[in-house]
Design an enzyme around this catalytic site. Structure first.
Site, short mmCIF file in Angstrom:
data_model
loop_
_atom_site.label_atom_id
_atom_site.label_comp_id
_atom_site.label_asym_id
_atom_site.label_seq_id
_atom_site.Cartn_x
_atom_site.Cartn_y
_atom_site.Cartn_z
N LYS A 291 99.24 39.82 51.17
CA LYS A 291 98.95 40.30 49.82
C LYS A 291 100.13 39.99 48.92
CE LYS A 291 96.85 44.30 47.54
NZ LYS A 291 96.38 45.69 47.71
N GLU A 380 84.39 57.76 52.45
CA GLU A 380 84.14 58.93 51.61
C GLU A 380 83.25 59.96 52.30
OE1 GLU A 380 84.83 55.34 48.94
OE2 GLU A 380 83.53 55.78 50.65
N ARG A 408 79.31 58.41 46.65
CA ARG A 408 78.97 57.82 47.94
C ARG A 408 78.86 58.88 49.04
NH1 ARG A 408 82.42 52.42 48.89
NH2 ARG A 408 80.38 51.51 49.33
#
Length: 641
Positions: A291, A380, A408
């Site tokens: 990254k 979640e 969600r």
């Protein structure tokens, strides 16, 4: 590959990139030219994001992968689905939006994430994580149903792979015989020189037509051998792969696992993906990336450089030492301070977040109370039921979650927490509009979907001090409670350090006036107060959406000619609807005006501009009230004759 330590001051010289307006132009290049193209793409991305701000590190990490995919696949005919979309800036640049990338996240500019309305190359609209495999599988099955020889490719990060939805899709995909390629973009580990070379070597073998022909041919031969010999051969193959790659899980799910390979070796990527694309069925290619690749500060601090604000080019060079906090804290910091203070007082407090530690302001809590902090990754649903289980056995869980992500886990909130009346506090960040991130991240519906759930109390604080007070109130309440607050900073209210709760279901009149009473739910109290100064109106800070302060509503209805509700939530089913429902049950007939978010998904822009555009700034509130008063005047005159 160039390694940069600063953002370009001026637009870089990118002669090869300038010739690529579509992936068809990219595919016309000789493969030997692609390394130069990738270097130019990385330099241009550094320049562009420095000018606009936005998601940063993820895109730098997939430069080579993006080039390879568009070079090898016939996009947009072949479907390329990016998960979340943080990493799709290079994709946008290569798909006809090179100049428009300088408008990203700006009003009327490019969206922060992939958007089907924006480009035919954006095969699927994204913003939330872990949707790519399901969507790409759906596209692969559609191609099969239509008899079309198109490929579907899902690119998913190791973070997004932690969500249950990704594994649901993997489990289904292997049983469909669909031609699906899943690319696992793994940027959490670096490949050492020895292991990486060996892994890349075996990856090329596993992806090659020769290996797979031998593999399938061997299976046919082994079918005629005793079961024990066939089982031994199968185990030998699995152990050989297991020595160099974490293949077992994906192989057990029914995927042909290939990798890991170096995601920054462009030619190696192309060779491997070319071979994989010839294979039928479910394939998983494991690609290792860094990254922030190519930008030294981002490589060193991938979390800090996940996204950046629009900055002067030299600002990025400043030492990464902690910066002084602004005079007005962000709401997430108000929560972060509160949870630390409350944890000092109550040993039962447990902090839970689904991969939003930094965004939810929980870094200090995680450091100070390590054993009482649980980051459950992008899960979640699990985060909510985990809290429910803890509450069953005497702990006091606080779930820090974005409004749009709580959507969600709605079933878990109802079935696992509210139905059992469990003692869980939801600290709901990013409520209301979120500016440049756009509709995928806007918390537009939480008041509507929370207030209809039995046993819940739902609170909407108006400033930083009220946020702390209502968090304490929700924590003290023995049952499910929610406090929703917006992104960014507040008006700068002085924060009382006490942790005392307020009386549940009681609002506060902030301004006395006549004729019009404005019932404000949340941070729109402040533009409402400004509008009320010109209108001479009463303003109430309602605080509670559920239970409502019905005594205050009765009083205001009896002493005013118009009630105005205002909220940064959908009007449909929101706090204003709750007031109207109450008045109806009591048979109280009084004109009402309900102000809030319209029945549409609002595109991205600066938060203040978005509010002004839908009439939720002080001027818009005043204008709407004056227009409603004008319609009431003739009726009142007619009633007197």
């Amino acid at each position: 590959m160039k390694i940069f330590d600063t953002l370009p001051n001026t637009r870089p010289n990118t002669p090869l990139l300038d010739k690529v307006d579509t992936p068809a132009d990219l595919r016309a290049l000789d493969q030997s030219m692609l390394v130069q193209l990738a270097d130019e793409l990385r330099e241009y991305l550094l320049f562009a994001v420095g000018q606009t701000g936005g998601h940063f590190g993820a895109g730098l990490g997939v430069i080579e992968l993006t080039v390879a995919l568009h070079y090898l696949f016939n996009t947009p005919y072949d479907r390329l689905v990016w998960d979340v979309g943080h990493q799709s800036y290079p994709h946008k640049i290569l798909t006809g939006r090179r100049e428009e990338i300088l408008t990203i996240r700006q009003q009327h500019g490019l969206a922060a994430f992939n958007n089907r309305r924006e480009s035919e190359y954006d095969a699927f609209g994204v913003g939330h994580s872990s949707t790519s495999i399901s969507a790409a599988l759906g596209m692969a099955l559609a191609a099969r149903a239509h008899g079309e020889n198109r490929r579907a490719v899902a690119v998913i990060g190791d973070g997004a792979m932690t969500a249950g939805m990704a594994f649901e899709a993997l489990n289904h995909a292997a049983h469909t015989d669909a031609n699906l390629l899943v690319i696992l973009n793994d940027n959490q580990m670096s490949i050492s020189r020895n292991e990486g070379g060996l892994a890349s070597y075996f990856a090329k073998i596993w992806a090659s037509q020769l290996y797979n022909n031998v593999r399938e041919g061997s299976k046919k031969v082994l079918r005629h051998l005793p079961h024990s010999a066939m089982e031994l051969a199968k185990r030998t193959e699995e152990h050989m792969k297991g020595m160099v790659a974490p293949a077992s899980l994906f192989e057990e799910l029914g995927f042909n696992y290939i990798g890991p390979i170096d995601g920054h070796d462009l030619n190696g990527l192309i060779d491997t993906i070319r071979n994989v694309s010839l294979l039928k069925g479910a394939q998983l290619l494991h690609v290792m990336t860094v990254k922030g690749k190519g930008f030294e500060p981002a490589e060193a601090d991938p979390v800090g450089y996940h996204a950046i604000s629009k900055i002067a080019p030299k600002a990025i060079l400043e030492d990464s030492a902690p910066k002084p906090k602004p005079a007005k804290p962000k709401y997430q910091d108000v929560f972060g301070d509160w949870i630390c203070d409350m944890a000092e007082q109550d040993q039962r407090l447990i902090g839970i977040t689904p991969a939003m530690c930094e965004g939810s302001g929980m870094v200090a809590f995680a450091n100070r109370f390590e054993k009482r902090f649980h980051d459950v990754a992008i899960a979640e649903q699990h985060s909510v039921t985990l809290a429910a289980g803890m509450a069953c056995d005497g702990l006091k869980p606080v779930v820090a979650i974005y409004s749009t992500f709580l959507q969600r886990a709605y079933d878990q909130l109802i079935h696992d927490v509210a139905l059992q009346n469990l003692d869980v506090l939801f600290a709901i960040d990013r409520a209301g509009l979120v500016g440049e991130d756009g509709p995928t991240h806007a918390g537009s519906f939480d008041l509507s979907y929370l207030r209809c759930v039995p046993n819940m109390i739902v609170m909407a604080p108006s400033d930083e001090d009220e946020t702390r007070k209502l968090l304490s109130t929700g924590y003290a309440f023995e049952g499910p409670a929610a406090v929703r607050y917006p992104r960014g900073t507040g008006p700068g209210a002085t924060i009382d350090p006490a942790l005392e709760p307020v009386k549940i279901g009681k609002g506060v009149v902030r301004r006395e006036g006549k004729t019009v009473a404005i019932l404000a739910f949340g941070t729109l109290l402040h533009p409402a107060l400004n509008a009320a100064e010109e209108l001479g109106a009463t303003v109430a800070d309602m605080r509670f959406v559920k239970p409502l302060d019905t005594d205050l509503i009765d009083s205001l209805a009896a002493s005013h000619s118009l009630l105005v509700t205002i909220e940064e939530n959908a009007v449909a089913g929101g706090a204003g609807s709750a007031v109207a429902e109450y008045l109806n049950t009591q048979g109280i007939c009084i004109p009402m005006l309900q102000l809030g978010l319209p029945d549409s998904f609002l595109e991205h822009g600066k938060h203040a501009d978005m509010l002004a555009g839908i009439g939720l700034d002080a001027k818009g509130i005043r204008d709407s009230i004056e227009q409603r008063l004008a319609t009431l005047a003739p009726r009142q005159q007619a009633a007197t004759h």
